[in-house]
Motif scaffolding. Sequence first.
Motif, PDB file in Angstrom:
ATOM      1  N   GLU A 268       0.871  -1.171   0.000  1.00  0.00           N
ATOM      2  CA  GLU A 268       0.000   0.000   0.000  1.00  0.00           C
ATOM      3  C   GLU A 268       0.907   1.220   0.000  1.00  0.00           C
ATOM      4  OE1 GLU A 268      -3.271   0.061  -0.295  1.00  0.00           O
ATOM      5  OE2 GLU A 268      -3.424  -2.125  -0.217  1.00  0.00           O
ATOM      6  N   LYS A 269       0.714   2.113  -0.956  1.00  0.00           N
ATOM      7  CA  LYS A 269       1.509   3.339  -0.987  1.00  0.00           C
ATOM      8  C   LYS A 269       0.809   4.381  -1.831  1.00  0.00           C
ATOM      9  CE  LYS A 269       5.321   3.620  -3.345  1.00  0.00           C
ATOM     10  NZ  LYS A 269       6.675   3.464  -3.844  1.00  0.00           N
ATOM     11  N   ASN A 270       1.308   5.603  -1.751  1.00  0.00           N
ATOM     12  CA  ASN A 270       0.812   6.732  -2.537  1.00  0.00           C
ATOM     13  C   ASN A 270      -0.608   7.150  -2.186  1.00  0.00           C
ATOM     14  OD1 ASN A 270       3.194   7.170  -4.092  1.00  0.00           O
ATOM     15  ND2 ASN A 270       2.688   5.359  -5.280  1.00  0.00           N
ATOM     16  N   TRP A 271      -1.059   6.838  -0.969  1.00  0.00           N
ATOM     17  CA  TRP A 271      -2.352   7.350  -0.536  1.00  0.00           C
ATOM     18  C   TRP A 271      -2.230   8.866  -0.363  1.00  0.00           C
ATOM     19  CZ3 TRP A 271      -4.784   3.935   3.855  1.00  0.00           C
ATOM     20  CH2 TRP A 271      -4.866   2.605   3.424  1.00  0.00           C
ATOM     21  N   MET A 272      -3.267   9.591  -0.776  1.00  0.00           N
ATOM     22  CA  MET A 272      -3.250  11.057  -0.716  1.00  0.00           C
ATOM     23  C   MET A 272      -4.179  11.549   0.397  1.00  0.00           C
ATOM     24  SD  MET A 272      -3.245  12.062  -4.777  1.00  0.00           S
ATOM     25  CE  MET A 272      -4.672  11.083  -5.205  1.00  0.00           C
ATOM     26  N   PRO A 273      -3.633  12.182   1.443  1.00  0.00           N
ATOM     27  CA  PRO A 273      -4.485  12.710   2.504  1.00  0.00           C
ATOM     28  C   PRO A 273      -5.391  13.824   1.986  1.00  0.00           C
ATOM     29  CG  PRO A 273      -2.184  13.301   2.895  1.00  0.00           C
ATOM     30  CD  PRO A 273      -2.212  12.455   1.672  1.00  0.00           C
ATOM     31  N   ILE A 274      -6.649  13.795   2.395  1.00  0.00           N
ATOM     32  CA  ILE A 274      -7.613  14.824   2.009  1.00  0.00           C
ATOM     33  C   ILE A 274      -7.586  15.882   3.103  1.00  0.00           C
ATOM     34  CG2 ILE A 274      -9.998  15.308   1.382  1.00  0.00           C
ATOM     35  CD1 ILE A 274     -10.244  12.238   0.768  1.00  0.00           C
TER      36      ILE A 274
ATOM     37  N   GLY B 284      -1.178   8.229  -6.562  1.00  0.00           N
ATOM     38  CA  GLY B 284      -1.210   9.467  -5.793  1.00  0.00           C
ATOM     39  C   GLY B 284       0.157  10.117  -5.702  1.00  0.00           C
ATOM     40  N   ASP B 285       0.167  11.448  -5.587  1.00  0.00           N
ATOM     41  CA  ASP B 285       1.436  12.170  -5.591  1.00  0.00           C
ATOM     42  C   ASP B 285       1.452  13.341  -4.608  1.00  0.00           C
ATOM     43  OD1 ASP B 285       3.928  11.854  -6.976  1.00  0.00           O
ATOM     44  OD2 ASP B 285       3.579  13.767  -7.977  1.00  0.00           O
ATOM     45  N   SER B 286       0.294  13.754  -4.096  1.00  0.00           N
ATOM     46  CA  SER B 286       0.232  14.969  -3.275  1.00  0.00           C
ATOM     47  C   SER B 286      -0.868  14.815  -2.231  1.00  0.00           C
ATOM     48  CB  SER B 286      -0.067  16.192  -4.158  1.00  0.00           C
ATOM     49  OG  SER B 286      -1.395  16.134  -4.660  1.00  0.00           O
ATOM     50  N   GLN B 287      -1.150  15.895  -1.535  1.00  0.00           N
ATOM     51  CA  GLN B 287      -2.357  15.953  -0.731  1.00  0.00           C
ATOM     52  C   GLN B 287      -3.524  16.288  -1.657  1.00  0.00           C
ATOM     53  OE1 GLN B 287       0.350  17.950  -0.237  1.00  0.00           O
ATOM     54  NE2 GLN B 287       0.966  17.901   1.889  1.00  0.00           N
ATOM     55  N   VAL B 288      -4.745  16.052  -1.174  1.00  0.00           N
ATOM     56  CA  VAL B 288      -5.948  16.428  -1.918  1.00  0.00           C
ATOM     57  C   VAL B 288      -6.458  17.727  -1.305  1.00  0.00           C
ATOM     58  CG1 VAL B 288      -8.282  15.767  -2.592  1.00  0.00           C
ATOM     59  CG2 VAL B 288      -6.483  14.014  -2.393  1.00  0.00           C
ATOM     60  N   ILE B 289      -6.597  18.752  -2.150  1.00  0.00           N
ATOM     61  CA  ILE B 289      -6.943  20.099  -1.688  1.00  0.00           C
ATOM     62  C   ILE B 289      -8.340  20.465  -2.172  1.00  0.00           C
ATOM     63  CG2 ILE B 289      -6.317  22.543  -1.876  1.00  0.00           C
ATOM     64  CD1 ILE B 289      -3.410  21.538  -2.428  1.00  0.00           C
ATOM     65  N   LYS B 290      -9.156  20.975  -1.263  1.00  0.00           N
ATOM     66  CA  LYS B 290     -10.484  21.487  -1.634  1.00  0.00           C
ATOM     67  C   LYS B 290     -10.290  22.833  -2.316  1.00  0.00           C
ATOM     68  CE  LYS B 290     -15.102  21.636  -0.620  1.00  0.00           C
ATOM     69  NZ  LYS B 290     -16.044  20.831  -1.315  1.00  0.00           N
ATOM     70  N   TYR B 291     -10.930  22.991  -3.500  1.00  0.00           N
ATOM     71  CA  TYR B 291     -10.842  24.237  -4.251  1.00  0.00           C
ATOM     72  C   TYR B 291     -12.255  24.545  -4.746  1.00  0.00           C
ATOM     73  CZ  TYR B 291      -9.340  27.743  -7.604  1.00  0.00           C
ATOM     74  OH  TYR B 291      -9.170  28.916  -8.308  1.00  0.00           O
ATOM     75  N   GLY B 292     -12.937  25.483  -4.084  1.00  0.00           N
ATOM     76  CA  GLY B 292     -14.327  25.760  -4.412  1.00  0.00           C
ATOM     77  C   GLY B 292     -15.169  24.530  -4.153  1.00  0.00           C
TER      78      GLY B 292
ATOM     79  N   LEU C  21      -2.337  16.230  -7.379  1.00  0.00           N
ATOM     80  CA  LEU C  21      -1.337  15.905  -8.387  1.00  0.00           C
ATOM     81  C   LEU C  21      -1.103  14.395  -8.316  1.00  0.00           C
ATOM     82  CD1 LEU C  21       0.626  17.128 -10.466  1.00  0.00           C
ATOM     83  CD2 LEU C  21       2.319  17.231  -8.643  1.00  0.00           C
ATOM     84  N   THR C  22      -1.098  13.755  -9.479  1.00  0.00           N
ATOM     85  CA  THR C  22      -0.877  12.311  -9.544  1.00  0.00           C
ATOM     86  C   THR C  22       0.297  12.019 -10.468  1.00  0.00           C
ATOM     87  OG1 THR C  22      -2.374  12.025 -11.417  1.00  0.00           O
ATOM     88  CG2 THR C  22      -3.337  11.854  -9.195  1.00  0.00           C
ATOM     89  N   HIS C  23       0.680  10.758 -10.504  1.00  0.00           N
ATOM     90  CA  HIS C  23       1.706  10.360 -11.457  1.00  0.00           C
ATOM     91  C   HIS C  23       1.379   8.986 -12.030  1.00  0.00           C
ATOM     92  CE1 HIS C  23       3.353   8.557  -7.703  1.00  0.00           C
ATOM     93  NE2 HIS C  23       3.876   7.653  -8.509  1.00  0.00           N
TER      94      HIS C  23
END
Length: 180
Positions: A82-88, A135-143, A149-151
């Motif tokens: 398990e890897k590359n999970w993105m925190p929300i 997954g590559d980053s955190q998950v950001i709320k935007y509006g 960002l993924t890869h």
Amino acid sequence: LVDTYQKIDTSTYDVKPVWTFIGLEDVRIVRWNNILYVSGVRRDTKPDGEGRMELCEIEMDKNKCIEKTRDRIEVDPHTYLEKNWMPILDMPYHYVKWTIPTEVVKVDPVKGTSETVCCVEQPHVQHKTWRGVRGDSQVIKYGDYYVALTHEVDLFRNEEEQKDTYYWHKFIVWDKDWKI
């Protein structure tokens, strides 16, 4: 531009590594409920390199950064890695575990467990990737959307039979129902 950095003192929880990738890999930083965490995969605790996401509370000041907790997150059913999970960021203890299909999980760091809270098939975009979106980053709320960002990775052997890779980075945007 990086002005400064600090290594995290992990000595309280470190054990002698039993596999070749040592330490926490692919780390993301997140603040949930006013607690600062680092989260990534650790593979050095099992002789076969089995990897699990870990959530580690850290404490920082001007002179040091100390790991205060280390919680290994198990999955059901059992998997090797398990890897590359993105925190929300605005959903404490939630991650985007997979992008296509989009699987959102909630972890319980005290129990060391995770549970799927939603899984959304993405048939309208699934055909657009052949390498697997990671997954590559955190998950950001935007509006009204979530952005990350993924890869994608193409692993291959070069002319000298050495492992090599190409990476493609992409922004992913989901709506409030986790549809891309």
